[in-house]
Design a protein around this motif. Sequence first.
Motif, PDB file in Angstrom:
ATOM      1  N   SER A 269       0.841  -1.193   0.000  1.00 58.57           N
ATOM      2  CA  SER A 269       0.000   0.000   0.000  1.00 58.57           C
ATOM      3  C   SER A 269       0.873   1.237   0.000  1.00 58.57           C
ATOM      4  CB  SER A 269      -0.887   0.039   1.241  1.00 58.57           C
ATOM      5  OG  SER A 269      -0.123   0.382   2.380  1.00 58.57           O
ATOM      6  N   HIS A 270       0.256   2.357  -0.269  1.00 63.97           N
ATOM      7  CA  HIS A 270       0.904   3.636  -0.034  1.00 63.97           C
ATOM      8  C   HIS A 270       1.008   3.759   1.493  1.00 63.97           C
ATOM      9  CE1 HIS A 270       1.898   7.717  -1.430  1.00 63.97           C
ATOM     10  NE2 HIS A 270       1.528   8.057  -0.213  1.00 63.97           N
TER      11      HIS A 270
ATOM     12  N   THR B 166      -0.115  -2.243   7.722  1.00 63.86           N
ATOM     13  CA  THR B 166       0.302  -2.840   8.994  1.00 63.86           C
ATOM     14  C   THR B 166      -0.915  -3.320   9.780  1.00 63.86           C
ATOM     15  OG1 THR B 166       1.993  -1.134   8.971  1.00 63.86           O
ATOM     16  CG2 THR B 166       1.809  -2.443  10.971  1.00 63.86           C
ATOM     17  N   THR B 167      -1.955  -2.504   9.772  1.00 59.36           N
ATOM     18  CA  THR B 167      -3.161  -2.867  10.521  1.00 59.36           C
ATOM     19  C   THR B 167      -3.784  -4.135   9.933  1.00 59.36           C
ATOM     20  OG1 THR B 167      -3.502  -0.497  10.785  1.00 59.36           O
ATOM     21  CG2 THR B 167      -5.304  -1.923  11.472  1.00 59.36           C
TER      22      THR B 167
ATOM     23  N   LYS C  95       3.128  -3.579  14.730  1.00 59.35           N
ATOM     24  CA  LYS C  95       3.271  -2.129  14.635  1.00 59.35           C
ATOM     25  C   LYS C  95       4.727  -1.675  14.701  1.00 59.35           C
ATOM     26  CE  LYS C  95       0.390   1.141  14.057  1.00 59.35           C
ATOM     27  NZ  LYS C  95      -0.467   1.027  12.909  1.00 59.35           N
TER      28      LYS C  95
ATOM     29  N   ARG D 106       8.416   4.777  10.719  1.00 58.40           N
ATOM     30  CA  ARG D 106       7.494   5.907  10.864  1.00 58.40           C
ATOM     31  C   ARG D 106       7.982   7.125  10.100  1.00 58.40           C
ATOM     32  NH1 ARG D 106       2.991   5.964  12.404  1.00 58.40           N
ATOM     33  NH2 ARG D 106       2.291   3.996  13.184  1.00 58.40           N
TER      34      ARG D 106
ATOM     35  N   ASN E  16      -9.894   0.304   2.389  1.00 53.98           N
ATOM     36  CA  ASN E  16      -9.894   0.399   3.848  1.00 53.98           C
ATOM     37  C   ASN E  16     -10.486   1.734   4.327  1.00 53.98           C
ATOM     38  OD1 ASN E  16      -9.232  -0.400   6.469  1.00 53.98           O
ATOM     39  ND2 ASN E  16      -7.184   0.494   6.358  1.00 53.98           N
ATOM     40  N   LYS E  17     -10.707   1.810   5.609  1.00 56.64           N
ATOM     41  CA  LYS E  17     -11.176   3.023   6.303  1.00 56.64           C
ATOM     42  C   LYS E  17     -12.573   3.437   5.859  1.00 56.64           C
ATOM     43  CE  LYS E  17      -6.436   4.632   6.910  1.00 56.64           C
ATOM     44  NZ  LYS E  17      -5.502   5.699   7.084  1.00 56.64           N
TER      45      LYS E  17
ATOM     46  N   ASP F  27     -14.994   3.398   7.657  1.00 53.38           N
ATOM     47  CA  ASP F  27     -15.609   4.094   8.796  1.00 53.38           C
ATOM     48  C   ASP F  27     -15.370   5.600   8.704  1.00 53.38           C
ATOM     49  OD1 ASP F  27     -12.851   3.426   9.137  1.00 53.38           O
ATOM     50  OD2 ASP F  27     -12.975   4.062  11.226  1.00 53.38           O
ATOM     51  N   ARG F  28     -14.648   6.033   7.676  1.00 55.18           N
ATOM     52  CA  ARG F  28     -14.415   7.464   7.500  1.00 55.18           C
ATOM     53  C   ARG F  28     -15.138   7.958   6.256  1.00 55.18           C
ATOM     54  NH1 ARG F  28      -8.283   8.727   8.027  1.00 55.18           N
ATOM     55  NH2 ARG F  28      -9.128  10.798   7.748  1.00 55.18           N
TER      56      ARG F  28
ATOM     57  N   ALA G 269     -10.003  -2.025   8.472  1.00 56.23           N
ATOM     58  CA  ALA G 269      -9.048  -2.943   9.105  1.00 56.23           C
ATOM     59  C   ALA G 269      -8.956  -2.707  10.601  1.00 56.23           C
ATOM     60  CB  ALA G 269      -7.683  -2.791   8.455  1.00 56.23           C
TER      61      ALA G 269
HETATM   62  P1  G4P Z   1       0.524   1.482   6.793  1.00 57.91           P
HETATM   63  O1  G4P Z   1       1.113   0.254   7.404  1.00 57.91           O
HETATM   64  O2  G4P Z   1      -0.127   1.240   5.477  1.00 57.91           O
HETATM   65  O3  G4P Z   1       1.456   2.646   6.733  1.00 57.91           O
HETATM   66  O4  G4P Z   1      -0.684   1.967   7.717  1.00 57.91           O
HETATM   67  P2  G4P Z   1      -1.122   1.582   9.200  1.00 57.91           P
HETATM   68  O5  G4P Z   1      -1.711   0.231   9.258  1.00 57.91           O
HETATM   69  O6  G4P Z   1      -0.068   1.916  10.178  1.00 57.91           O
HETATM   70  O7  G4P Z   1      -2.320   2.628   9.350  1.00 57.91           O
HETATM   71  C1  G4P Z   1      -2.134   4.028   9.220  1.00 57.91           C
HETATM   72  C2  G4P Z   1      -3.086   4.752  10.125  1.00 57.91           C
HETATM   73  O8  G4P Z   1      -4.431   4.497   9.699  1.00 57.91           O
HETATM   74  C3  G4P Z   1      -2.999   4.320  11.579  1.00 57.91           C
HETATM   75  O9  G4P Z   1      -3.276   5.453  12.371  1.00 57.91           O
HETATM   76  C4  G4P Z   1      -4.133   3.323  11.701  1.00 57.91           C
HETATM   77  O10 G4P Z   1      -4.619   3.202  13.016  1.00 57.91           O
HETATM   78  C5  G4P Z   1      -5.168   3.955  10.792  1.00 57.91           C
HETATM   79  N1  G4P Z   1      -6.150   2.975  10.262  1.00 57.91           N
HETATM   80  C6  G4P Z   1      -5.926   1.743   9.791  1.00 57.91           C
HETATM   81  N2  G4P Z   1      -7.084   1.152   9.397  1.00 57.91           N
HETATM   82  C7  G4P Z   1      -8.057   2.046   9.636  1.00 57.91           C
HETATM   83  C8  G4P Z   1      -9.487   2.024   9.467  1.00 57.91           C
HETATM   84  O11 G4P Z   1     -10.089   1.075   9.019  1.00 57.91           O
HETATM   85  N3  G4P Z   1     -10.154   3.171   9.818  1.00 57.91           N
HETATM   86  C9  G4P Z   1      -9.533   4.264  10.332  1.00 57.91           C
HETATM   87  N4  G4P Z   1     -10.287   5.310  10.644  1.00 57.91           N
HETATM   88  N5  G4P Z   1      -8.190   4.304  10.524  1.00 57.91           N
HETATM   89  C10 G4P Z   1      -7.469   3.216  10.180  1.00 57.91           C
HETATM   90  P3  G4P Z   1      -2.151   6.276  13.071  1.00 57.91           P
HETATM   91  O12 G4P Z   1      -2.822   7.348  13.813  1.00 57.91           O
HETATM   92  O13 G4P Z   1      -1.107   6.658  12.066  1.00 57.91           O
HETATM   93  O14 G4P Z   1      -1.456   5.228  13.973  1.00 57.91           O
HETATM   94  P4  G4P Z   1      -1.936   4.687  15.369  1.00 57.91           P
HETATM   95  O15 G4P Z   1      -1.627   5.785  16.303  1.00 57.91           O
HETATM   96  O16 G4P Z   1      -3.401   4.393  15.269  1.00 57.91           O
HETATM   97  O17 G4P Z   1      -1.104   3.494  15.567  1.00 57.91           O
END
Ligand code: G4P
Length: 538
Positions: free
Chosen positions: A17-18, A24-25, A44, A49, A139-140, A142-143, A256
């Motif tokens: 992914s980008h 990671t999630t 994680k 980072r 993904n995401k 929920d946003r 995720a």
């Molecule tokens: P990456 O490996 O692709 O770089 O991404 P990663 O899984 O670290 O996710 C990037 C950010 O997006 C994280 O927040 C993670 O919690 C959030 N995220 C992942 N899946 C979802 C989702 O389904 N919905 C929402 N709303 N957010 C999601 P962060 O603030 O960068 O890190 P953390 O403080 O939560 O660990």
Amino acid sequence: MGLTNEILKRRTFAIISHPDAGKTTLTEKFLLFGGAIQTAGAVKSNKIRKTATSDFMEIERQRGISVATSVMGFEYKGKKINILDTPGHKDFAEDTYRTLTAVDSVILVIDSVKGVEEQTEKLMEVCRMRKTPVIVFINKMDREGKDPFDLLDELEEKLKIKVRPLSWPISQGFTFKGVYNLYNKNLNLFEENKTKISGNYIKLENIFNSEIDSFLSESFVTKLREDVQLIEGVYNPLDVQEYLNGNIAPVFFGSAINNFGVQEILETFIEIAPCPGKRVAAEREVTAGEPQFSGFVFKIHANLDPNHRDRIAFLRICSGKFARNTFYYHTRVDKKFRFANPSTFMASEKNLVEEAFPGDVIGLYDTGQFKIGDTLTEGEQLHFKGIPSFSPEIFREVVNLDPFKTKQLDKGVRQLTEEGLAQLFIQQPGNRKIIGTVGQLQFDVIQFRLEHEYGAKCNFSPLNFFKACWITSGDKKKIEDFIQRKFSYIAFDKEENPVFFAESEWSLRMARESYPELIFHFTSEFKTGKVLQNQNAF
Ligand code: G4P
């Protein structure tokens, strides 16, 4: 269990992914499903980072952790799943490209808010080049993100692949209600849930039956029915063979972080994703089920402990069975080696492996005998194709700051570039060393490691090049002529292939127009073709 059964069991893939889309999630949720980890947060630590961009010590530390989680294996419903980790940081994109040569398929994560981003396009190009089957996870949900239909169009347009949704979101953001699984015909209602696995499935063969009304309010039901009608009208049913050929990508929606939509993708993945199959070597095609062992090195990682100069070479097994303490033939150096401590890695645990099968990735202790792309066999001369170097984008000349340590510098530069950290080009006169990378960060890492591991000090002087292209031609004379005329823009890679440094897009175009008999390559993939004619050249 026989070799065939071991192969049929295995699914080896990468999640790409980008940065920040959720790779990671999602990886972590897969591991939770597989019971490989018990708590969230275990993966994680592997993430490089954004805040650490200038802190290369920290990055090295994290790269070290990433050795531990380089291959994450777990069992799920009778399948052995190997997830190959790829660094998220864009400066390590080349690591990711090479890891893609070792997988049989890919899950691509897209952020529903941001859509297709730059890094995703580049990664997809590599998948297309290799015809790797891809499943997309949006993904995401929920946003408040982009409209799902717009996202599908964007995927097709920017990633140049046909898509087929297999699940469909019911609204998104604050009003996200869940997803309807178009493949298994069930409804999964959304609940925010970061720790548990969502199991709220309702079998609904036909969403036009009134049964659905008891779960969703009228406006959502109407919209879902319209959407599903539209999807079924526009998209053909999924042709699994077309997915396996890399022509069509099934798409899933979810969140995720909330463990939502993750099981859908995992279940479909184990059903349709390919097990290890054929691999192309320069000499012939190698089938996973052949009894004779073969494999290739796609990644080399320095040992974290600076007192031990040894490295770990990651070997993907392509055919037959690998056994510990057995002599295998290293085709490039024409010697036999045996490995007393081959290992697998998992969440900071290193385990000794006695045997491994096609699709598995093992770590071999390397005291300098391996280069990326090396092949091991039971005696046959094989050279696996498709471990290319990519045209770097940033170029700097190495300036030796301590003439008494020239030997150490040479050795260090050679070894670090063999590890795949950067590419080395030699330019004449004067054996000038030019290092090419895809990111700034590697220069900091190289400088630091040269000093601390080899005792050599250097600086880098920037060079203003736009691209390095390997040049080939059916007509040897034309190459010689080009090299003579463009002497100050020519260097040679480690295998002594000529490389042209173009100063700008314009100068590259001019060179192409003036020398139509030459081919300018952006990856070194063509090199394996050369091996066919000259088997010892690789
Ligand atoms: P990456 O490996 O692709 O770089 O991404 P990663 O899984 O670290 O996710 C990037 C950010 O997006 C994280 O927040 C993670 O919690 C959030 N995220 C992942 N899946 C979802 C989702 O389904 N919905 C929402 N709303 N957010 C999601 P962060 O603030 O960068 O890190 P953390 O403080 O939560 O660990």
